[in-house]
Design a protein around this motif. Structure first.
Motif, mmCIF file in Angstrom:
data_model
loop_
_atom_site.group_PDB
_atom_site.id
_atom_site.type_symbol
_atom_site.label_atom_id
_atom_site.label_comp_id
_atom_site.label_asym_id
_atom_site.label_seq_id
_atom_site.Cartn_x
_atom_site.Cartn_y
_atom_site.Cartn_z
ATOM 1 N N SER A 90 3.883 0.305 2.002
ATOM 2 C CA SER A 90 3.435 -0.379 0.791
ATOM 3 C C SER A 90 3.084 0.634 -0.280
ATOM 4 O O SER A 90 2.829 1.807 0.002
ATOM 5 N N THR A 91 3.100 0.174 -1.509
ATOM 6 C CA THR A 91 2.569 0.940 -2.630
ATOM 7 C C THR A 91 1.524 0.063 -3.294
ATOM 8 O O THR A 91 1.513 -1.153 -3.111
ATOM 9 N N GLN A 92 0.651 0.670 -4.053
ATOM 10 C CA GLN A 92 -0.322 -0.137 -4.776
ATOM 11 C C GLN A 92 -0.524 0.431 -6.176
ATOM 12 O O GLN A 92 -0.682 1.627 -6.372
ATOM 13 N N ALA A 93 -0.488 -0.474 -7.150
ATOM 14 C CA ALA A 93 -0.612 -0.071 -8.541
ATOM 15 C C ALA A 93 -1.971 0.583 -8.811
ATOM 16 O O ALA A 93 -2.062 1.508 -9.631
ATOM 17 N N TYR A 94 -3.012 0.138 -8.134
ATOM 18 C CA TYR A 94 -4.351 0.674 -8.392
ATOM 19 C C TYR A 94 -4.370 2.193 -8.229
ATOM 20 O O TYR A 94 -4.911 2.909 -9.066
ATOM 21 N N THR A 95 -3.757 2.674 -7.155
ATOM 22 C CA THR A 95 -3.749 4.115 -6.894
ATOM 23 C C THR A 95 -2.797 4.841 -7.832
ATOM 24 O O THR A 95 -3.160 5.872 -8.425
ATOM 25 N N LEU A 96 -1.579 4.327 -7.968
ATOM 26 C CA LEU A 96 -0.599 4.975 -8.833
ATOM 27 C C LEU A 96 -1.087 5.066 -10.275
ATOM 28 O O LEU A 96 -0.901 6.085 -10.948
ATOM 29 N N HIS A 97 -1.713 4.018 -10.751
ATOM 30 C CA HIS A 97 -2.159 3.973 -12.148
ATOM 31 C C HIS A 97 -3.358 4.863 -12.417
ATOM 32 O O HIS A 97 -3.725 5.068 -13.574
ATOM 33 N N ARG A 98 -3.957 5.403 -11.355
ATOM 34 C CA ARG A 98 -5.110 6.295 -11.506
ATOM 35 C C ARG A 98 -4.826 7.689 -10.967
ATOM 36 O O ARG A 98 -5.752 8.459 -10.719
ATOM 37 N N ASP A 99 -3.558 8.003 -10.800
ATOM 38 C CA ASP A 99 -3.151 9.323 -10.312
ATOM 39 C C ASP A 99 -3.272 10.324 -11.456
ATOM 40 O O ASP A 99 -2.540 10.259 -12.446
ATOM 41 N N GLU A 100 -4.219 11.261 -11.333
ATOM 42 C CA GLU A 100 -4.462 12.198 -12.431
ATOM 43 C C GLU A 100 -3.317 13.189 -12.623
ATOM 44 O O GLU A 100 -3.240 13.858 -13.662
ATOM 45 N N ALA A 101 -2.401 13.275 -11.647
ATOM 46 C CA ALA A 101 -1.220 14.119 -11.826
ATOM 47 C C ALA A 101 -0.209 13.456 -12.768
ATOM 48 O O ALA A 101 0.692 14.106 -13.289
ATOM 49 N N ILE A 102 -0.370 12.147 -12.965
ATOM 50 C CA ILE A 102 0.545 11.383 -13.826
ATOM 51 C C ILE A 102 -0.127 10.973 -15.129
ATOM 52 O O ILE A 102 0.461 11.088 -16.213
ATOM 53 N N PHE A 103 -1.377 10.489 -15.016
ATOM 54 C CA PHE A 103 -2.105 10.003 -16.183
ATOM 55 C C PHE A 103 -3.307 10.902 -16.465
ATOM 56 O O PHE A 103 -4.224 10.987 -15.651
ATOM 57 N N GLU A 104 -3.293 11.550 -17.597
ATOM 58 C CA GLU A 104 -4.406 12.411 -17.978
ATOM 59 C C GLU A 104 -5.664 11.574 -18.180
ATOM 60 O O GLU A 104 -5.620 10.501 -18.785
#
Length: 281
Positions: free
Chosen positions: A180-194
């Motif tokens: 599974s993937t989850q948007a909550y984690t991806l959307h808060r990944d500091e390697a992607i989103f400053e």
């Protein structure tokens, strides 16, 4: 949604609970019946509409469902179940996203965001077309940023790896493995989103390729939400009308960071189950 989850995971418990003479328990267990009733009412309303002169040429999802020459094997209860599912998927999700958007924009630390959003919205009349509203760039950035941090369904969406397995980067995943993937984690990944925890609509002015790939408030792949374009139109239009008609809105004293803390039962909601606002005259 909570009851549906309990029913799926603890069916025996739900059956036993049905014998408890406790009104709140019985009321909760009848939620599905009420939703199915709403679905049946929606079908009857649509039947009346397509049989009228105004709707005689109407083509919609349900007019196709109700076409016996094309879907003779689909029963009314099945169509009703689809209708009740669409009622939830098309209303609760958008309501949650708009609630958090209103809260985020009106937080004291986001005064400049609200000023810029309000100025852009005020550039159009209240009866502006959806096409013109969709062209408002800062409005779209605000909606995207709200979906990044407060998308209605940010939890994991399990899938089963197909027979034979699959390779993901340097890793081999055996067939039958639940992934599974989850948007909550991806959307808060500091390697992607400053500065990922901050509400910064401007980040969507020139999003990186990684940001575009990681942004999945409606899921992704072949199972992406089929209503995502309708939802975006609802969010754009809803936000426009709200701030156009209530420009002086502020958060009530009862609406705090603690009251708006996320409660997640597949669809998120504020822990207080409300976002109270007031109009300053």
């Amino acid at each position: 949604m909570i009851i549906s989850g309990i029913r799926a995971e603890l069916s025996t418990f739900v059956k036993l609970a049905g014998y408890l003479p406790i009104p709140p328990v019985q009321n909760a267990l009848k939620l599905s019946d009420r939703l199915n009733t709403y679905g049946r009412v929606a079908i009857e309303n649509h039947k009346e509409y397509i049989n009228s002169s105004a709707g005689s040429n109407s083509i919609s999802l349900f007019s196709r469902f109700l076409d016996s020459s094309r879907n003779g094997d689909i029963s009314i209860p099945q169509i009703s179940a689809e209708a009740s599912n669409l009622i939830i998927a098309g209303s609760d999700t958008t309501a949650v996203s708009l609630t958090y958007l209103v809260w985020a924009v009106n937080r004291p630390q986001n005064r400049e965001i609200k000023r810029k959003l309000q100025a852009e919205i005020d550039s159009l009349p209240l009866d502006a077309s959806l096409a013109d509203i969709s062209d408002l760039k800062y409005l779209r950035m605000v909606v995207n940023e709200s979906l990044r941090l407060y998308g209605a369904a940010p939890g994991s969406l399990p899938r089963v790896c197909p027979p034979g397995g699959a390779k993901l980067g340097d890793y081999f995943i055996p067939g039958g493995t639940t992934v599974s993937t989850q948007a909550y984690t991806l959307h808060r990944d500091e390697a992607i989103f400053e500065n990922p925890g901050s509400f910064v609509p401007e980040r969507w002015q020139s999003p990186t390729e990684d940001m575009r790939h990681a942004f999945m408030p409606f899921g992704g792949g072949s199972r992406v939400c089929i209503g995502m374009h309708l939802a975006m139109n609802e969010l754009m239009l809803g936000t426009f009308v709200f701030f156009k008609t209530c420009p002086s809105i502020t958060l009530a004293e009862s609406t705090t960071d603690a009251s708006m803390e996320i409660e997640n039962y597949f669809l998120i909601a504020p822990k207080s189950h409300r976002c109270e606002v007031k109009i300053v005259k």
